[in-house]
Design a protein around this motif. Structure first.
Motif, mmCIF file in Angstrom:
data_model
loop_
_atom_site.group_PDB
_atom_site.id
_atom_site.type_symbol
_atom_site.label_atom_id
_atom_site.label_comp_id
_atom_site.label_asym_id
_atom_site.label_seq_id
_atom_site.Cartn_x
_atom_site.Cartn_y
_atom_site.Cartn_z
ATOM 1 N N ARG A 28 0.796 -1.202 0.047
ATOM 2 C CA ARG A 28 -0.093 -0.179 -0.022
ATOM 3 C C ARG A 28 0.895 1.453 -0.097
ATOM 4 N NH1 ARG A 28 -2.349 1.639 5.365
ATOM 5 N NH2 ARG A 28 -0.369 2.168 5.471
ATOM 6 N N ASP A 29 1.772 1.413 0.913
ATOM 7 C CA ASP A 29 2.701 2.652 0.963
ATOM 8 C C ASP A 29 3.654 2.708 -0.462
ATOM 9 O OD1 ASP A 29 1.915 2.464 3.660
ATOM 10 O OD2 ASP A 29 3.799 2.053 4.267
ATOM 11 N N THR A 30 3.993 1.524 -0.912
ATOM 12 C CA THR A 30 4.606 1.850 -2.192
ATOM 13 C C THR A 30 3.767 2.384 -3.199
ATOM 14 O OG1 THR A 30 6.139 0.076 -1.744
ATOM 15 C CG2 THR A 30 5.803 0.551 -4.179
ATOM 16 N N ARG A 31 2.274 1.920 -3.294
ATOM 17 C CA ARG A 31 1.427 2.472 -4.176
ATOM 18 C C ARG A 31 1.066 3.966 -3.950
ATOM 19 N NH1 ARG A 31 -3.181 -2.125 -4.991
ATOM 20 N NH2 ARG A 31 -3.664 -0.706 -6.760
ATOM 21 N N LEU A 32 0.996 4.125 -2.723
ATOM 22 C CA LEU A 32 0.647 5.596 -2.286
ATOM 23 C C LEU A 32 1.791 6.495 -2.727
ATOM 24 C CD1 LEU A 32 -1.062 5.144 0.971
ATOM 25 C CD2 LEU A 32 -2.026 5.885 -1.001
ATOM 26 N N ARG A 33 3.030 5.990 -2.487
ATOM 27 C CA ARG A 33 4.373 6.838 -2.967
ATOM 28 C C ARG A 33 4.259 7.025 -4.380
ATOM 29 N NH1 ARG A 33 6.679 4.013 1.297
ATOM 30 N NH2 ARG A 33 7.293 2.483 -0.066
ATOM 31 N N GLN A 42 -0.438 15.101 -1.370
ATOM 32 C CA GLN A 42 -0.568 14.281 -0.205
ATOM 33 C C GLN A 42 -1.944 14.747 0.532
ATOM 34 O OE1 GLN A 42 2.323 14.869 2.806
ATOM 35 N NE2 GLN A 42 1.223 14.068 4.503
ATOM 36 N N ALA A 43 -2.594 15.825 0.256
ATOM 37 C CA ALA A 43 -4.029 16.303 0.771
ATOM 38 C C ALA A 43 -4.877 15.245 -0.338
ATOM 39 C CB ALA A 43 -4.446 17.529 0.311
ATOM 40 N N ASP A 44 -4.638 15.174 -1.478
ATOM 41 C CA ASP A 44 -5.401 14.182 -2.315
ATOM 42 C C ASP A 44 -5.639 12.787 -1.700
ATOM 43 O OD1 ASP A 44 -5.819 16.245 -4.202
ATOM 44 O OD2 ASP A 44 -4.104 15.668 -5.198
ATOM 45 N N THR A 49 -8.376 8.446 0.450
ATOM 46 C CA THR A 49 -8.464 7.117 1.043
ATOM 47 C C THR A 49 -9.081 7.173 2.496
ATOM 48 O OG1 THR A 49 -6.193 7.739 2.347
ATOM 49 C CG2 THR A 49 -6.061 6.601 0.288
ATOM 50 N N GLY A 50 -9.229 8.395 2.930
ATOM 51 C CA GLY A 50 -9.768 8.406 4.151
ATOM 52 C C GLY A 50 -8.798 8.069 5.344
ATOM 53 N N MET A 51 -7.759 8.205 4.984
ATOM 54 C CA MET A 51 -6.797 7.727 6.223
ATOM 55 C C MET A 51 -6.188 9.392 6.742
ATOM 56 S SD MET A 51 -4.040 5.160 3.853
ATOM 57 C CE MET A 51 -2.697 5.287 4.926
ATOM 58 N N SER A 52 -5.789 9.261 7.885
ATOM 59 C CA SER A 52 -5.175 10.639 8.632
ATOM 60 C C SER A 52 -4.151 11.126 7.981
ATOM 61 C CB SER A 52 -5.157 10.390 10.083
ATOM 62 O OG SER A 52 -4.091 9.361 10.072
ATOM 63 N N ARG A 53 -3.826 12.372 8.084
ATOM 64 C CA ARG A 53 -2.551 12.959 7.431
ATOM 65 C C ARG A 53 -1.469 12.200 8.238
ATOM 66 N NH1 ARG A 53 -3.695 19.106 8.907
ATOM 67 N NH2 ARG A 53 -4.096 17.978 10.883
ATOM 68 N N GLU A 54 -1.627 11.980 9.503
ATOM 69 C CA GLU A 54 -0.303 11.204 10.182
ATOM 70 C C GLU A 54 0.039 9.829 9.430
ATOM 71 O OE1 GLU A 54 2.821 9.999 12.317
ATOM 72 O OE2 GLU A 54 2.071 12.139 11.590
ATOM 73 N N ALA A 55 -0.971 9.104 9.047
ATOM 74 C CA ALA A 55 -1.124 7.725 8.606
ATOM 75 C C ALA A 55 -0.404 7.715 7.066
ATOM 76 C CB ALA A 55 -2.515 7.155 8.331
ATOM 77 N N ILE A 56 -0.889 8.843 6.370
ATOM 78 C CA ILE A 56 -0.351 9.191 5.050
ATOM 79 C C ILE A 56 1.191 9.658 5.089
ATOM 80 C CG2 ILE A 56 -0.409 10.854 3.151
ATOM 81 C CD1 ILE A 56 -2.534 8.605 2.848
ATOM 82 N N ARG A 57 1.252 10.492 6.158
ATOM 83 C CA ARG A 57 2.721 10.588 6.352
ATOM 84 C C ARG A 57 3.616 9.737 6.409
ATOM 85 N NH1 ARG A 57 6.642 12.606 10.275
ATOM 86 N NH2 ARG A 57 5.368 11.636 11.873
ATOM 87 N N GLN A 58 3.224 8.688 7.357
ATOM 88 C CA GLN A 58 4.084 7.481 7.449
ATOM 89 C C GLN A 58 4.160 6.748 6.151
ATOM 90 O OE1 GLN A 58 2.764 5.540 11.295
ATOM 91 N NE2 GLN A 58 2.369 7.325 12.213
ATOM 92 N N LEU A 60 4.365 7.622 3.237
ATOM 93 C CA LEU A 60 5.028 8.135 2.280
ATOM 94 C C LEU A 60 6.509 8.197 2.659
ATOM 95 C CD1 LEU A 60 2.609 11.100 1.105
ATOM 96 C CD2 LEU A 60 3.074 8.926 0.234
ATOM 97 N N ASN A 61 6.865 7.921 3.948
ATOM 98 C CA ASN A 61 8.130 8.105 4.389
ATOM 99 C C ASN A 61 8.551 6.901 5.176
ATOM 100 O OD1 ASN A 61 10.533 8.745 5.617
ATOM 101 N ND2 ASN A 61 9.962 10.809 5.745
ATOM 102 N N PRO A 62 9.360 5.971 4.459
ATOM 103 C CA PRO A 62 9.586 4.758 4.938
ATOM 104 C C PRO A 62 10.388 4.902 6.468
ATOM 105 C CG PRO A 62 10.295 4.580 2.601
ATOM 106 C CD PRO A 62 9.715 6.067 2.994
ATOM 107 N N GLU A 63 11.179 5.737 6.487
ATOM 108 C CA GLU A 63 12.032 6.064 7.646
ATOM 109 C C GLU A 63 11.088 6.395 8.897
ATOM 110 O OE1 GLU A 63 12.781 7.914 4.680
ATOM 111 O OE2 GLU A 63 14.492 6.441 4.307
ATOM 112 N N VAL A 64 9.994 7.199 8.770
ATOM 113 C CA VAL A 64 9.235 7.675 9.556
ATOM 114 C C VAL A 64 8.347 6.402 9.973
ATOM 115 C CG1 VAL A 64 7.009 8.750 10.267
ATOM 116 C CG2 VAL A 64 8.816 9.953 8.926
ATOM 117 N N ARG A 65 8.099 5.393 9.048
ATOM 118 C CA ARG A 65 7.277 4.000 9.188
ATOM 119 C C ARG A 65 8.250 3.409 10.139
ATOM 120 N NH1 ARG A 65 2.404 3.488 8.759
ATOM 121 N NH2 ARG A 65 2.015 3.369 6.673
ATOM 122 N N ALA A 66 9.479 3.212 9.883
ATOM 123 C CA ALA A 66 10.125 2.240 10.572
ATOM 124 C C ALA A 66 10.554 2.824 11.931
ATOM 125 C CB ALA A 66 11.544 2.195 9.997
ATOM 126 N N ALA A 67 10.544 4.189 12.201
ATOM 127 C CA ALA A 67 10.702 4.740 13.403
ATOM 128 C C ALA A 67 9.484 4.274 14.410
ATOM 129 C CB ALA A 67 11.047 6.239 13.520
#
Length: 80
Positions: A28-33, A42-44, A49-58, A60-67
């Protein structure tokens, strides 16, 4: 009559599920990127998707997701 499942077999159910969820999230993350790279904002992604801004931020950024994942795992281990 079938034999009762062992503790290890039951634990494996959870492990298999968690691994499948991880693979699905990575896909999913790969497809969103890719959608972001195609010119969407990002707002689109949040709106569609109905996902939160924070979920989208994570996503889109693999380093944030890993942290975030590492913090959650550390917290779970602290609860044990």
């Amino acid at each position: 009559m079938t034999r009762p499942a062992t503790d290890d077999e039951i634990r494996q159910i959870v492990t298999d599920y968690e691994q499948a969820c991880e693979r699905a999230m990575e896909e999913r993350d790969t497809r969103l990127r890719a959608a972001l790279d195609s010119g969407r904002r990002q707002a689109d992604l949040v709106r569609v998707t109905g996902m939160s801004r924070e979920a989208i931020r994570q996503a889109l950024n693999p380093e944030v997701r890993a942290a975030v994942k590492a913090r959650r795992q550390a917290a779970r281990q602290g609860d044990s």
